[in-house]
Structure formats: C-alpha cells, structure tokens
Design an enzyme around this catalytic site. Structure first.
Site, PDB file in Angstrom:
ATOM      1  N   GLY A 125       0.686  -1.365   0.132  1.00 20.46           N
ATOM      2  CA  GLY A 125      -0.088  -0.032   0.062  1.00 20.46           C
ATOM      3  C   GLY A 125       1.052   1.426   0.019  1.00 20.46           C
ATOM      4  CG  HIS A 126       3.384   2.153   3.518  1.00 21.30           C
ATOM      5  ND1 HIS A 126       3.465   1.050   4.201  1.00 21.30           N
ATOM      6  CD2 HIS A 126       2.620   3.195   4.157  1.00 21.30           C
ATOM      7  CE1 HIS A 126       2.574   1.501   5.439  1.00 21.30           C
ATOM      8  NE2 HIS A 126       2.179   2.561   5.488  1.00 21.30           N
ATOM      9  N   GLY A 156      -3.181   7.328   1.809  1.00 19.54           N
ATOM     10  CA  GLY A 156      -4.172   6.294   1.568  1.00 19.54           C
ATOM     11  C   GLY A 156      -5.594   6.630   1.871  1.00 19.54           C
ATOM     12  CD  GLU A 157      -9.478   7.310  -1.744  1.00 22.50           C
ATOM     13  OE1 GLU A 157      -9.690   6.141  -2.210  1.00 22.50           O
ATOM     14  OE2 GLU A 157      -9.861   8.234  -2.465  1.00 22.50           O
ATOM     15  CE  LYS A 158      -5.332   0.318   6.478  1.00 20.30           C
ATOM     16  NZ  LYS A 158      -5.560   0.604   7.933  1.00 20.30           N
ATOM     17  CG  ASP A 159      -5.355   5.326   7.814  1.00 21.57           C
ATOM     18  OD1 ASP A 159      -5.704   4.704   8.792  1.00 21.57           O
ATOM     19  OD2 ASP A 159      -4.445   5.085   7.430  1.00 21.57           O
ATOM     20  CD  GLN A 204      -3.642   9.555   8.859  1.00 18.06           C
ATOM     21  OE1 GLN A 204      -3.234   9.235   9.917  1.00 18.06           O
ATOM     22  NE2 GLN A 204      -2.964   8.868   7.745  1.00 18.06           N
ATOM     23  NE  ARG A 257      -2.992  -0.053  13.538  1.00 13.47           N
ATOM     24  CZ  ARG A 257      -3.011   0.530  14.650  1.00 13.47           C
ATOM     25  NH1 ARG A 257      -3.698  -0.219  15.769  1.00 13.47           N
ATOM     26  NH2 ARG A 257      -2.568   1.784  14.946  1.00 13.47           N
TER      27      ARG A 257
HETATM   28  O1  PAF Z   1      -1.028   7.113   8.452  1.00 15.92           O
HETATM   29  C1  PAF Z   1      -0.028   7.133   9.055  1.00 15.92           C
HETATM   30  O2  PAF Z   1       0.910   6.457   8.757  1.00 15.92           O
HETATM   31  C2  PAF Z   1       0.303   8.381   9.765  1.00 15.92           C
HETATM   32  O3  PAF Z   1      -0.821   8.579  10.709  1.00 15.92           O
HETATM   33  C3  PAF Z   1       0.965   9.668   9.338  1.00 15.92           C
HETATM   34  C4  PAF Z   1      -0.072  10.494   8.238  1.00 15.92           C
HETATM   35  C5  PAF Z   1       2.481   9.163   8.747  1.00 15.92           C
HETATM   36  C6  PAF Z   1       1.252  10.763  10.651  1.00 15.92           C
HETATM   37  O4  PAF Z   1       2.090  10.092  11.521  1.00 15.92           O
END
Ligand code: PAF
Length: 281
Positions: free
Chosen positions: A36-37, A147-150, A153, A187
């Site tokens: 994903g990253h 990512g849209e998973k979060d 956020q 995770r």
């Molecule tokens: O999504 C993440 O990995 C973290 O919340 C982020 C955006 C790097 C901030 O620490």
C-alpha cells in the site's frame, strides 16, 4: 537514495530542489512498509521530480502506550524496499529531533474529529495533525500522498491544509487490498495465522453491506453489520458508521442521493483493523 535524519538537512535539500524548479512529492509514513505504501511512493514518483518518504513513528498520535510500543519498527527492510522502487530521499528523524519541546497546540477539526476514530481515540487526530504540519514545513512538498484506508485521517489532513492555508495538494490514493480483500495495513503483520485467515471477513461484510444499502434502510444495514461481526468469534466490533463523505456526519433516516462512506473498526485480539467503502444507491 539519501537517508536524512535532521530537520535542517531535509529543509536545505527541499529548498535547493525548489530553487531549481523541481517538484517535490511526499509520502509520510510510520514505516513497516507494505505494498500500500509502495503504491503511494510509485504514484508520487510518476508525478514529481523528487520523492521524499518520511519514516517516523509519531508517539503523540498513539492513544494506547502498548500500541506505540508494539508498533513494528523495520527501518532496514523499509529502506531496501524504498531504494528498490527509486525513492529519492528518506526522512528518518528521531523523537528528540521532531519534538525538542513538549507539544501544546490543539487543533479544532469540529465534527471530523468527534466521530468514529475521534470518539474512540481522543487526541489521536491532534497528534496526526501536529506531526503532518511539522513534516510539511520540513519537507516543503508540492504534493502529498495519503491512502484512503485512513479515510477520516485524510479528511482531517484536507481540513488541516485549509486551516493552515498551506499550498500543498493532497492526493488521495485508493485502498490497496490483499488478493482475499483484506485492506493492507502494517498491523496485519501482528495477526496470528488464524486471525489472518479470518480477517477478510471485514471486507466481505462491507461488500454485502454495500449491496444491502441499495434497497434497505441505513439503520437495517448498520444492524446487519453489527450482528454479523458480533457472530464472528474472532472479531469484536468497535464501530460501524455510515457517514457523509465530506463532513463525516452520521447518516440516519432518508438516504442521500450522493455516495456515502461506510467505515468500520474491528479488534482481532489486540490488533485493531479499520476499513471503509463508498456506498452508492
Ligand atoms: O498514516 C500514517 O501512517 C500516519 O498517521 C502519518 C500520516 C504518517 C502521521 O504520523
């Protein structure tokens, strides 16, 4: 690939790149990188002259000290992966570099931080916003990839950029899933083999709920999801919510004609997994 550990060196590199007219793409992470990253980095590489990926396990966004302690730290492996795909710079500061003084600032994101993750992890988004603002000030990107998973956020970061009048384009990137549907997450590595086998049930439940949403009420969809997760012996539901895609206000009663977002958080043992899906009528 350059590994930079200090704020001053990172800023100097970004300022020099900007001076020569180069565009900077940025992927903030906490490490323990997965596909994903790497998709985010690849997208950033395709759209910018220079790509910076940060790796920093941000202590102030953890609301549970055990979670912070157990968060996987795999810098050696992460940097090999980043180098292999052509990332230009890894910004890898330590806690003292990022937080020489205690943090006191408090953001107000209104409804965005009061629902779902915000309800169960008070202070989490303030910690995310503080670190992301700092990272943006250090890396000075033109575009930043999330990512849209979060999903929540992402909404908070879009709001942060507006609140702080930052000239940075936030690029939302689709959820990357394992072949069995499980959303990729650092995770997932903490799941036992049995839990990992059972985990795609979260995605399957969302797919069924998306179908049900077309013909049944929001309330019935919510009850059905709650019941099916409750009946799964490997899972404990923290929340399932159907919300407005922008304000994240919970939807009840009449269904809007525009798409909505369904968000879920589930515990499998000690591991907390989140996922989401856009529902359409
Ligand atoms: O999504 C993440 O990995 C973290 O919340 C982020 C955006 C790097 C901030 O620490």
């Amino acid at each position: 690939m350059k590994v930079i550990r200090t704020i001053s060196q990172m800023q100097a590199l970004s300022l020099a790149a900007r001076k020569t007219g180069k565009s900077i793409g940025f992927v903030p992470t906490m490490g323990a990188l997965h596909s994903g990253h790497l998709h985010l980095v690849e997208r950033a590489l395709a759209e910018n002259d220079i790509v910076v990926c940060s790796i920093f396990v941000n202590p102030i966004q953890f609301t549970n000290p055990g979670d912070l302690e157990k968060y996987p730290r795999t810098f050696g492996k992460d940097s090999v992966l980043l180098e292999a795909i052509g990332c230009d710079v890894v910004f890898y500061p330590d806690v003292a570099e990022m937080y020489p003084e205690p943090v006191t600032h408090t953001y107000d994101f209104g409804m965005l931080e009061k629902v779902m993750e915000g309800l169960y992890r008070a202070g989490h988004f303030n910690g995310v916003a503080i670190v992301v603002k700092k990272l943006f000030d250090i890396v000075l990107p033109h575009k930043a990839y999330f990512g849209e998973k979060d999903y929540q956020q992402l909404a908070v970061i879009q709001s942060l950029v507006k609140l702080e009048s930052m000239d940075i384009e936030i690029i939302p990137c689709p959820i990357v899933r394992e072949p069995d549907g499980l959303a990729m997450s650092s995770r997932n590595a903490r799941l036992t083999p049995e839990q990992r086998k059972a985990a795609p049930f979260i995605f399957e439940t969302l797919v069924k709920a998306a179908q049900l949403y077309k013909s049944r009420s929001v309330e019935l969809v919510i009850d059905t999801v709650c019941e099916s997760i409750a009946a799964n012996p490997d899972m404990e539901l923290e929340y399932f919510e159907i919300s407005d895609t922008e304000t994240l206000a919970p939807i009840r009663g009449e269904k809007p004609h525009r798409p909505v977002v369904a968000c879920i958080a589930v515990y499998m043992g000690q591991v907390r997994l989140i996922d989401n899906m856009i529902f359409n009528l």
